[in-house]
Scaffold this active site. Sequence first.
Site, mmCIF file in Angstrom:
data_model
loop_
_atom_site.group_PDB
_atom_site.id
_atom_site.type_symbol
_atom_site.label_atom_id
_atom_site.label_comp_id
_atom_site.label_asym_id
_atom_site.label_seq_id
_atom_site.Cartn_x
_atom_site.Cartn_y
_atom_site.Cartn_z
ATOM 1 C CE LYS A 177 -4.355 -7.613 6.952
ATOM 2 N NZ LYS A 177 -5.120 -6.464 7.367
ATOM 3 C CE LYS A 210 -9.427 -2.964 2.966
ATOM 4 N NZ LYS A 210 -8.073 -2.591 2.748
ATOM 5 C CB CYS A 234 -6.565 -8.320 2.113
ATOM 6 S SG CYS A 234 -5.243 -7.128 1.901
ATOM 7 N N GLY A 247 -7.384 -16.508 -0.744
ATOM 8 C CA GLY A 247 -6.199 -16.479 0.113
ATOM 9 C C GLY A 247 -5.676 -15.051 0.105
ATOM 10 C CB THR A 261 -7.116 -2.850 6.893
ATOM 11 O OG1 THR A 261 -7.024 -2.641 5.485
ATOM 12 C CG2 THR A 261 -8.474 -3.419 7.243
ATOM 13 N NE ARG A 303 -8.863 -5.413 -7.996
ATOM 14 C CZ ARG A 303 -9.536 -5.405 -9.144
ATOM 15 N NH1 ARG A 303 -10.296 -6.416 -9.472
ATOM 16 N NH2 ARG A 303 -9.423 -4.380 -9.969
ATOM 17 C CD GLU A 312 -5.429 2.029 -1.730
ATOM 18 O OE1 GLU A 312 -5.058 3.197 -1.567
ATOM 19 O OE2 GLU A 312 -6.108 1.664 -2.706
ATOM 20 C CB VAL A 328 -0.971 -0.031 1.213
ATOM 21 C CG1 VAL A 328 -1.713 1.286 1.338
ATOM 22 C CG2 VAL A 328 -1.968 -1.177 1.049
ATOM 23 C CE LYS A 340 -4.847 -10.695 -7.422
ATOM 24 N NZ LYS A 340 -5.630 -9.476 -7.142
HETATM 25 C C1 UDX Z 1 -8.368 -7.717 -1.776
HETATM 26 C C2 UDX Z 1 -9.461 -6.708 -2.166
HETATM 27 O O1 UDX Z 1 -9.986 -7.018 -3.470
HETATM 28 C C3 UDX Z 1 -8.932 -5.293 -2.123
HETATM 29 O O2 UDX Z 1 -9.975 -4.377 -2.394
HETATM 30 C C4 UDX Z 1 -8.324 -5.035 -0.744
HETATM 31 O O3 UDX Z 1 -7.750 -3.753 -0.686
HETATM 32 C C5 UDX Z 1 -7.263 -6.081 -0.414
HETATM 33 O O4 UDX Z 1 -7.835 -7.394 -0.507
HETATM 34 P P1 UDX Z 1 -6.274 -8.877 -3.020
HETATM 35 O O5 UDX Z 1 -6.228 -9.761 -1.823
HETATM 36 O O6 UDX Z 1 -5.027 -8.226 -3.486
HETATM 37 O O7 UDX Z 1 -7.346 -7.684 -2.783
HETATM 38 O O8 UDX Z 1 -6.839 -9.740 -4.263
HETATM 39 P P2 UDX Z 1 -8.281 -10.126 -4.840
HETATM 40 O O9 UDX Z 1 -8.230 -9.964 -6.302
HETATM 41 O O10 UDX Z 1 -9.385 -9.444 -4.137
HETATM 42 O O11 UDX Z 1 -8.337 -11.706 -4.544
HETATM 43 C C6 UDX Z 1 -8.379 -12.205 -3.208
HETATM 44 C C7 UDX Z 1 -8.535 -13.710 -3.214
HETATM 45 O O12 UDX Z 1 -9.839 -14.074 -3.660
HETATM 46 C C8 UDX Z 1 -7.561 -14.446 -4.134
HETATM 47 O O13 UDX Z 1 -7.110 -15.594 -3.470
HETATM 48 C C9 UDX Z 1 -8.408 -14.821 -5.335
HETATM 49 O O14 UDX Z 1 -7.956 -15.991 -5.975
HETATM 50 C C10 UDX Z 1 -9.758 -15.053 -4.679
HETATM 51 N N1 UDX Z 1 -10.902 -14.886 -5.594
HETATM 52 C C11 UDX Z 1 -11.182 -13.665 -6.112
HETATM 53 C C12 UDX Z 1 -11.720 -15.980 -5.899
HETATM 54 O O15 UDX Z 1 -11.492 -17.098 -5.429
HETATM 55 N N2 UDX Z 1 -12.797 -15.788 -6.719
HETATM 56 C C13 UDX Z 1 -13.106 -14.565 -7.240
HETATM 57 O O16 UDX Z 1 -14.101 -14.480 -7.981
HETATM 58 C C14 UDX Z 1 -12.276 -13.478 -6.944
#
Ligand code: UDX
Length: 437
Positions: A270, A211, A267, A264, A129, A161, A158, A22, A327
């Site tokens: 947790k 958030k 964010c 996973g 957060t 992603r 924030e 961030v 991801k």
């Molecule tokens: C997330 C939030 O999207 C973001 O707004 C916040 O600030 C931080 O947490 P991030 O963890 O970076 O972001 O990735 P994100 O794209 O949201 O994916 C989180 C997890 O969900 C990943 O493990 C992803 O594989 C999973 N996911 C996401 C799914 O299993 N299915 C989906 O349709 C979308």
Amino acid sequence: MNETANTLSPTTRIAVVGGGYVGLVTAAVFARHYAVTTFEKSRARLDQLQAGVCPIYEPGLPELLQEGVESGRLSFAGPLSVAQHDFVFLCVGTPSNQGGAAKLEAIFEAAQAIGGNISSGTIVVVKSTVPVGTCDRVERIIASQAGGASFHVVANPEFLREGSAIDDCEHPDRVVIGARDAEAADRLAALYRKLDVPIFVCDTRTAELIKYAANAFLATKISFINEIANIAEALDVDVTEVATGIGLDHRIGREFMSPGLGYGGSCFPKDVQALRHMARSNRYRFRLLEAVTAVNRQQRVRFVQKVERVLGGLQGTALAVYGLAFKPNTNDMRKSVSVDLVRRFVRAGSEVRAYDPVVCDKAARALGPEVRICGDPYEAVVGADALVLVTEWDQFLHLDYSRIRELTRRPIVFDGRNVLDRALLEGLGFAYYGVGR
Ligand code: UDX
């Protein structure tokens, strides 16, 4: 201090505390317009930043950091020194403690240090957060050190992603500003005006809860579609079509409706726990989030059971695992489903060969010596009893699957993210198993 609400100049001075995801993305984006100093406590990370090395894998970030440094608007420093800064952005980590609550030591330590040299008129912006009420605590800590300097504390969560952090930061759906003081909210809004984004102003406690509610809702969507996937599988229906069919209703939406191995990352796990903990501390049992967490955990167990069933047991099998990052487009393995899956496979007697386009050997070593990390995707499948796709990197969509068919021992694909071309794979003679289809 050199500006009022509508007259921010390039000499506006911003301090960013914390050089993680961030902090670095915020610093790099604001350095397009303003003078930014990023303060990083870890000596090793600071050395990297000062040497022009971007310590995290995030598309576009190294270039933007370099641009900022070359323009003279971005610099990095160690000890916190925020005197004469217009804004101080708190971007330090808030990991979970044992009970699931957010650990706030780093926030409070930074607040102490900020209080030691804050100038009157500075706005302290909490981007990390944090549980509801934290901004008020930060304000009290700074005030206890500030020797009468007048300042404001504003919440500004924030929503970026990993993997698309810069774009998310520059083109967010909204910027949330939680402030008690209307003028402080205006001044922060003016800072964002260069980005031309919708701004929602509320009080600090509301912003803090927004958030958690946002992340908990997205996690809920994922667990919901995973449950539908499990039912669809039993009923011989394709869940991806169900997701599209319901997603066309704009009240529901198609995003975050991709079934698979569950969520996973640093964010969702947790923040869902922290919100549950916040509810518990207020004598409220958040039943829905208990279920969301349980479904997420169960999703990978079901997947391992499926692999085991299809292969007729895992003992003595060789599995090629594609993807280790939590991801695509990141090298972050924090709370990655891959870690849990690989451990389960190894425990059940499989020999695992893993490949990820960016997670390096060193990070992958956390998986243990039983796991062989391969330098290319074809090496991983040689003699494998099955290919298991865990992270949907774009690269995996464009591999030569007829070559993979020849290299594997048994032509079986488990697509944990439903991204591969089923018809193509079946045409090549693979048995294909997705999630909910
Ligand atoms: C997330 C939030 O999207 C973001 O707004 C916040 O600030 C931080 O947490 P991030 O963890 O970076 O972001 O990735 P994100 O794209 O949201 O994916 C989180 C997890 O969900 C990943 O493990 C992803 O594989 C999973 N996911 C996401 C799914 O299993 N299915 C989906 O349709 C979308």
